[in-house]
Enzyme design. Sequence first.
Site, short mmCIF file in Angstrom:
data_model
loop_
_atom_site.label_atom_id
_atom_site.label_comp_id
_atom_site.label_asym_id
_atom_site.label_seq_id
_atom_site.Cartn_x
_atom_site.Cartn_y
_atom_site.Cartn_z
CE1 TYR A 277 -3.85 1.79 -0.34
CE2 TYR A 277 -3.62 2.71 1.72
CZ TYR A 277 -4.53 2.68 0.69
OH TYR A 277 -5.41 3.33 0.44
CB ALA B 191 -36.05 -19.40 -31.85
CE LYS C 77 -20.75 -19.42 -16.78
NZ LYS C 77 -21.71 -20.41 -17.42
#
Length: 398
Positions: free
Chosen positions: A47, A203, A102
Amino acid sequence: MASDIVNPSNDLADAGIDPAFALHRGGKLAVRATVPVRNAEELSLAYTPGVARVCSAIAERPELVHEYTWKSQVVAVVTDGSAVLGLGDIGPEASLPVMEGKAILFKQFGGVDAVPVALDCRDTDEIVETVARMAPSFGGVNLEDISAPRCFEIERKLQERVDIPVFHDDQHGTAVVTLAALRNAARLTGRAMGDLRVVISGAGAAGVAIAKILRGAGVGDIVVCDRKGIVSGDRTDLTDVKRELASITNGAGLSGSLAAALDGADVFVGVSGGTVPEAAVAKMAPDAFIFAMANPDPEIHPEIAARYASVVATGRSDYPNQINNVLAFPGIFAGALSVRASRITEGMKLAAAEALAAVVSDELTPSCVIPSPFDERVAPAVSRAVAEAARAEGVARA
């Protein structure tokens, strides 16, 4: 009263009645530092004041951000919670367990860090603007579980705004894995891709992407069906996306139902749900390929499909030939990030599908036309192919 509502489910989870709740308690992700901060010297480097030198260098040479931050190693997994798995529109908070999952798959299978981002907005332009403003923090964006047709416009507009890959996995991950399995099924049975007549049921996001990638792979005879039947140019109820789809498919000008489309078809690809009558399946060409990928209930049950097809695939893990997106997206992003690609092109997707198919090309059987998600060869093979394709197509920057 509130604790009375919450505790029973927690007790059930902890008792092992529903282990999913026990596994998800506290979330599935955490931030881990890659450098130690154990004393004043390490603090001054990680930092202030040491970090200021790195910031100044990046300000002078922006490309250094890829070397001295996590940018080139991390993907944002972005959703609005409008089309989550088979659950539908459940909202951003309820989508978080899926987005966390995920992110875990990105890391475990591709070595890519990922951050779930669930947005509380539905307007297309607001989503694009929000993600574009966050883009400097990430090397790529994986759009996830956003309803069609909005997902098409969001992906297109966002990719126009940012110079990092934008990839809607529900479209392209499914398409890549489907193409890989179809290539191997054709090889196994000695057929050419150009000779196949393919019927796609659905679709939406996946169906549109599958039709496009199969066209790019040389399949000329493709018919797509939605809930009202064959998508054809003479229909007056088509959205802009479906009108475009009609212009590149159904060259024979067929009309009518899914059952009519299946008459004589070599391949069925299901990404819609519902049930296809066995009588319609029986009218397919001999030794057909049936990829019935709806979860948990395939459009054609595998036992019925096996009566008529030489190769059967599903989206389920308890049957052979699982069409699972985890075979694609970790390696695709790993490859794209490794060369700092500005986008994921059609050529990169085709390369990913070919590499995925090649993993088991010497091991082909009717029950093995696609690798297992746990095959450790998958992600490296896909990553290498995607990186090479990115360089060949001029979108690589490293």
